[in-house]
Design a protein around this motif. Structure first.
Motif, mmCIF file in Angstrom:
data_model
loop_
_atom_site.group_PDB
_atom_site.id
_atom_site.type_symbol
_atom_site.label_atom_id
_atom_site.label_comp_id
_atom_site.label_asym_id
_atom_site.label_seq_id
_atom_site.Cartn_x
_atom_site.Cartn_y
_atom_site.Cartn_z
ATOM 1 N N THR A 64 55.576 -13.906 117.834
ATOM 2 C CA THR A 64 56.297 -12.537 118.217
ATOM 3 C C THR A 64 57.625 -13.074 118.393
ATOM 4 O OG1 THR A 64 55.847 -13.457 120.664
ATOM 5 C CG2 THR A 64 54.563 -11.586 119.586
ATOM 6 N N ALA A 65 58.647 -12.029 118.248
ATOM 7 C CA ALA A 65 60.160 -12.261 118.666
ATOM 8 C C ALA A 65 60.489 -10.990 119.656
ATOM 9 C CB ALA A 65 61.026 -12.150 117.361
ATOM 10 N N ARG A 66 61.096 -11.601 120.732
ATOM 11 C CA ARG A 66 61.146 -10.338 121.782
ATOM 12 C C ARG A 66 62.374 -10.665 122.516
ATOM 13 N NH1 ARG A 66 55.922 -12.872 123.934
ATOM 14 N NH2 ARG A 66 56.738 -13.894 125.541
ATOM 15 N N TRP A 67 62.846 -9.447 123.154
ATOM 16 C CA TRP A 67 64.168 -9.349 124.022
ATOM 17 C C TRP A 67 63.494 -9.463 125.553
ATOM 18 C CZ3 TRP A 67 64.680 -5.242 127.444
ATOM 19 C CH2 TRP A 67 65.980 -5.300 128.165
ATOM 20 N N ASN A 68 64.294 -10.245 126.223
ATOM 21 C CA ASN A 68 63.978 -10.909 127.484
ATOM 22 C C ASN A 68 65.132 -10.250 128.616
ATOM 23 O OD1 ASN A 68 61.660 -12.201 126.745
ATOM 24 N ND2 ASN A 68 61.855 -13.567 128.363
ATOM 25 N N PHE A 69 64.804 -9.576 129.622
ATOM 26 C CA PHE A 69 65.572 -9.212 130.744
ATOM 27 C C PHE A 69 65.095 -9.660 131.814
ATOM 28 C CE2 PHE A 69 66.627 -6.643 134.065
ATOM 29 C CZ PHE A 69 68.113 -6.705 134.291
ATOM 30 N N THR A 70 66.120 -10.589 132.570
ATOM 31 C CA THR A 70 65.573 -11.095 133.841
ATOM 32 C C THR A 70 66.568 -10.988 135.056
ATOM 33 O OG1 THR A 70 64.737 -13.206 132.642
ATOM 34 C CG2 THR A 70 65.028 -13.364 135.155
ATOM 35 N N LEU A 71 66.223 -10.475 136.099
ATOM 36 C CA LEU A 71 67.037 -10.100 137.086
ATOM 37 C C LEU A 71 66.762 -11.380 138.215
ATOM 38 C CD1 LEU A 71 68.910 -7.743 138.524
ATOM 39 C CD2 LEU A 71 66.942 -7.321 139.751
ATOM 40 N N ASP A 72 67.692 -11.785 138.565
ATOM 41 C CA ASP A 72 67.704 -13.127 139.545
ATOM 42 C C ASP A 72 68.840 -13.154 140.631
ATOM 43 O OD1 ASP A 72 66.206 -15.279 140.289
ATOM 44 O OD2 ASP A 72 67.297 -16.698 138.719
ATOM 45 N N TYR A 100 67.635 -20.223 133.298
ATOM 46 C CA TYR A 100 69.148 -20.538 132.836
ATOM 47 C C TYR A 100 69.077 -21.913 133.130
ATOM 48 C CZ TYR A 100 73.917 -18.901 132.056
ATOM 49 O OH TYR A 100 75.217 -18.709 131.520
ATOM 50 N N SER A 101 70.419 -22.494 133.186
ATOM 51 C CA SER A 101 70.740 -23.995 133.566
ATOM 52 C C SER A 101 69.942 -24.230 134.700
ATOM 53 C CB SER A 101 72.106 -24.275 133.517
ATOM 54 O OG SER A 101 72.550 -25.547 133.829
ATOM 55 N N THR A 117 81.115 -11.943 133.957
ATOM 56 C CA THR A 117 80.178 -12.040 132.885
ATOM 57 C C THR A 117 80.421 -13.219 132.157
ATOM 58 O OG1 THR A 117 80.511 -9.460 132.818
ATOM 59 C CG2 THR A 117 79.869 -10.520 130.754
ATOM 60 N N VAL A 118 79.352 -13.842 131.520
ATOM 61 C CA VAL A 118 79.375 -15.264 131.044
ATOM 62 C C VAL A 118 78.618 -15.022 129.906
ATOM 63 C CG1 VAL A 118 78.900 -17.784 131.220
ATOM 64 C CG2 VAL A 118 79.427 -16.171 133.307
ATOM 65 N N LEU A 119 79.319 -15.284 128.827
ATOM 66 C CA LEU A 119 78.594 -15.195 127.373
ATOM 67 C C LEU A 119 78.427 -16.610 127.006
ATOM 68 C CD1 LEU A 119 77.896 -13.079 125.094
ATOM 69 C CD2 LEU A 119 80.030 -13.691 124.089
ATOM 70 N N LEU A 170 46.806 -17.995 125.499
ATOM 71 C CA LEU A 170 48.025 -19.104 125.857
ATOM 72 C C LEU A 170 49.138 -19.081 125.208
ATOM 73 C CD1 LEU A 170 45.817 -22.441 125.569
ATOM 74 C CD2 LEU A 170 46.775 -21.696 127.684
ATOM 75 N N GLU A 171 50.099 -19.073 125.496
ATOM 76 C CA GLU A 171 51.374 -18.848 124.851
ATOM 77 C C GLU A 171 52.499 -19.798 125.156
ATOM 78 O OE1 GLU A 171 53.524 -14.635 124.308
ATOM 79 O OE2 GLU A 171 54.007 -15.576 126.434
ATOM 80 N N TRP A 172 53.352 -20.169 124.401
ATOM 81 C CA TRP A 172 54.321 -21.004 124.585
ATOM 82 C C TRP A 172 55.616 -20.621 123.586
ATOM 83 C CZ3 TRP A 172 49.632 -22.589 122.526
ATOM 84 C CH2 TRP A 172 49.607 -23.026 121.415
ATOM 85 N N GLY A 173 56.446 -20.796 123.963
ATOM 86 C CA GLY A 173 58.004 -20.504 123.113
ATOM 87 C C GLY A 173 59.273 -20.908 123.568
ATOM 88 N N TYR A 174 60.232 -20.462 122.748
ATOM 89 C CA TYR A 174 61.653 -20.611 122.971
ATOM 90 C C TYR A 174 62.323 -19.558 123.418
ATOM 91 C CZ TYR A 174 66.388 -21.770 121.521
ATOM 92 O OH TYR A 174 67.707 -21.854 121.689
ATOM 93 N N THR A 175 63.263 -20.006 124.467
ATOM 94 C CA THR A 175 64.037 -18.493 124.965
ATOM 95 C C THR A 175 65.438 -18.905 124.739
ATOM 96 O OG1 THR A 175 62.255 -18.329 126.809
ATOM 97 C CG2 THR A 175 64.404 -17.204 126.895
ATOM 98 N N GLY A 176 66.265 -18.335 124.094
ATOM 99 C CA GLY A 176 67.562 -18.673 124.183
ATOM 100 C C GLY A 176 68.525 -17.325 124.856
ATOM 101 N N THR A 177 69.059 -17.760 125.959
ATOM 102 C CA THR A 177 69.600 -16.921 126.843
ATOM 103 C C THR A 177 71.264 -16.925 126.485
ATOM 104 O OG1 THR A 177 68.332 -17.679 128.661
ATOM 105 C CG2 THR A 177 70.219 -16.416 129.324
ATOM 106 N N PHE A 178 71.698 -15.701 126.173
ATOM 107 C CA PHE A 178 73.064 -15.684 125.631
ATOM 108 C C PHE A 178 73.795 -15.040 126.424
ATOM 109 C CE2 PHE A 178 70.596 -12.313 124.017
ATOM 110 C CZ PHE A 178 71.429 -11.125 124.183
#
Lengths: 201, 191
Positions: free
Chosen positions: A157-165, A92-93, A58-60, A29-37
């Motif tokens: 864990t800390a990790r980098w996430n990439f999403t193609l949407d 995302y939003s 490109t939106v920062l 079971l996993e839960w966490g926080y994602t900060g998309t930048f």
């Protein structure tokens, strides 16, 4: 047919003959926080006025999201775990998706010992809102595993996430959604950092 | 940013105070209600005190608001049952407590009442709480605690219509609605 039967019998028998290795099933079971930048997008469509618009914004901008997932898999040896995870993930939003992800965890010190954990994963994401085209997710990172008892452990864990949407492209004149038939390309990539806590049993 | 700094400061102060008060365990609190820090202080055999500071995420996953609330709870817990196995020691506990915070509350709308559903209504909350749960002790430095907590109290906030300076006072609805939201705490033994 005979060859196929022989192959299946051998595949079933070999692990029994080898004797030493039997996979141990694991659940998580996993839960966490994602900060998309960072968001990068590629739009190519015909607008209401009839001309083609090609834009690559490109939106920062920082967006907070979360994830809740559950998974099942097997320990392949003493250091490697292979699992399939699914749940709900914010991208995302006001953009939620149901991911289906294959994940590899590698613990150099052993799966059932406190210590370093490295992980990588990838899979598909199914958005719950329009546009519902299937996306792609990938992640890599590491953390620390704390063993609770013989069968349970906690992963930080800390990790980098990439999403193609895909995005809902808005016509600049009418402020309405551009119909799919007028879109040549529509992709959006999101880069994010994720902090998670997982319970394995 | 200022809100975040204030919250961090509050967390830090409370942590420092309670560690000095003899905290035996520090924990990371996880729940659909929010996230936070917890400290546990044993009083005597089977009785302990538990202090929790958490950010209340009510309204954030649904995009109703973007800044979280802040909630504190202090409970006295009595162990009423204990089951010991070679792998895990289960200890069941329950007890009363007190909750306070600056949070948003669930507003009951009249039918499909958009104003109530999307209203920004942060306010002060004060409540008496009741906690029941089970602690899973694995013999190591880390143990887990699963519990449920109900808050019975009131919520004071500014008038939502914004046409008067009077305050609105109501029962703190979330205190009861969120009773069955599980609270899982990862506890780390300090001593």
């Amino acid at each position: 047919m005979r060859k196929l039967l022989l192959t299946i019998s051998l595949a079933l028998l070999l692990p029994q003959l080898a004797g030493a290795w039997t996979p141990r099933f694991s659940y998580g079971l996993e839960w966490g926080y994602t900060g998309t930048f960072l968001k990068t997008a590629q739009h190519n469509f015909i607008c209401n006025e009839g001309y083609r618009i090609i834009e690559n914004p490109t939106v920062l901008r920082y967006f907070s999201n979360g994830l809740v997932m559950a998974g099942a898999g097997a320990d392949l040896g003493n250091n490697l775990n292979l699992s399939v995870y699914s749940g709900v993930q914010g991208i995302y939003s006001e953009r939620l998706a149901i991911p289906l992800e294959m994940r590899v965890k590698w613990c150099p010190g052993g799966l059932h010992a406190d210590g370093l954990l490295l992980m990588a994963g990838g899979g598909l994401s199914f958005p719950v809102k329009y546009p519902r085209e299937t996306g792609f997710i990938a992640q890599a990172g590491g953390g620390y595993r704390i063993v609770l008892n013989r069968t349970m452990s906690v992963d930080l864990t800390a990790r980098w996430n990439f999403t193609l949407d895909h995005e809902n492209i808005i016509d600049p004149d009418t402020r309405r959604t551009v119909p799919r038939s007028l879109i040549s390309s529509n992709t959006a990539e999101y880069q994010a950092v994720n902090l998670s806590i997982a319970l394995n049993f | 940013m200022r809100h975040l700094l204030l919250k961090l400061l509050a967390f830090g102060l409370i942590s420092a105070l309670t560690v000095n008060a003899g905290a035996q365990e520090a924990g990371f609190y996880n729940s659909p209600k929010g996230f936070g820090a917890q400290l546990r202080m044993p009083v005597s055999d089977g009785v302990s005190h538990c202090a929790t500071a958490m950010v209340d995420i009510y309204g954030i996953p649904t995009s109703r608001c973007s800044s979280p609330g802040l909630r504190f709870n202090f409970s006295r817990m009595y162990e009423f049952s204990r089951i010991e196995t070679p792998e895990v020691v289960y200890s069941f506990h329950a007890g009363p407590g007190i909750s306070a915070g600056y949070v948003r509350d669930h507003v009951k709308g009249r039918g499909f009442d958009l104003t109530s559903l999307i209203s920004e209504n942060p306010g002060f909350m004060l409540a008496l709480s009741g906690d029941i749960g089970c602690r899973f002790d694995f013999g190591g430095r880390i143990s887990l605690n699963l519990s449920f907590l109900a808050d019975i109290g009131f919520h004071v906030r500014r008038d939502e219509a914004g046409n008067s300076r009077a305050a609105n006072l109501s029962v703190y609805n979330n205190g009861l609605i969120q009773t069955f939201y599980p609270q899982l705490t990862f506890l780390y033994r300090l001593k």
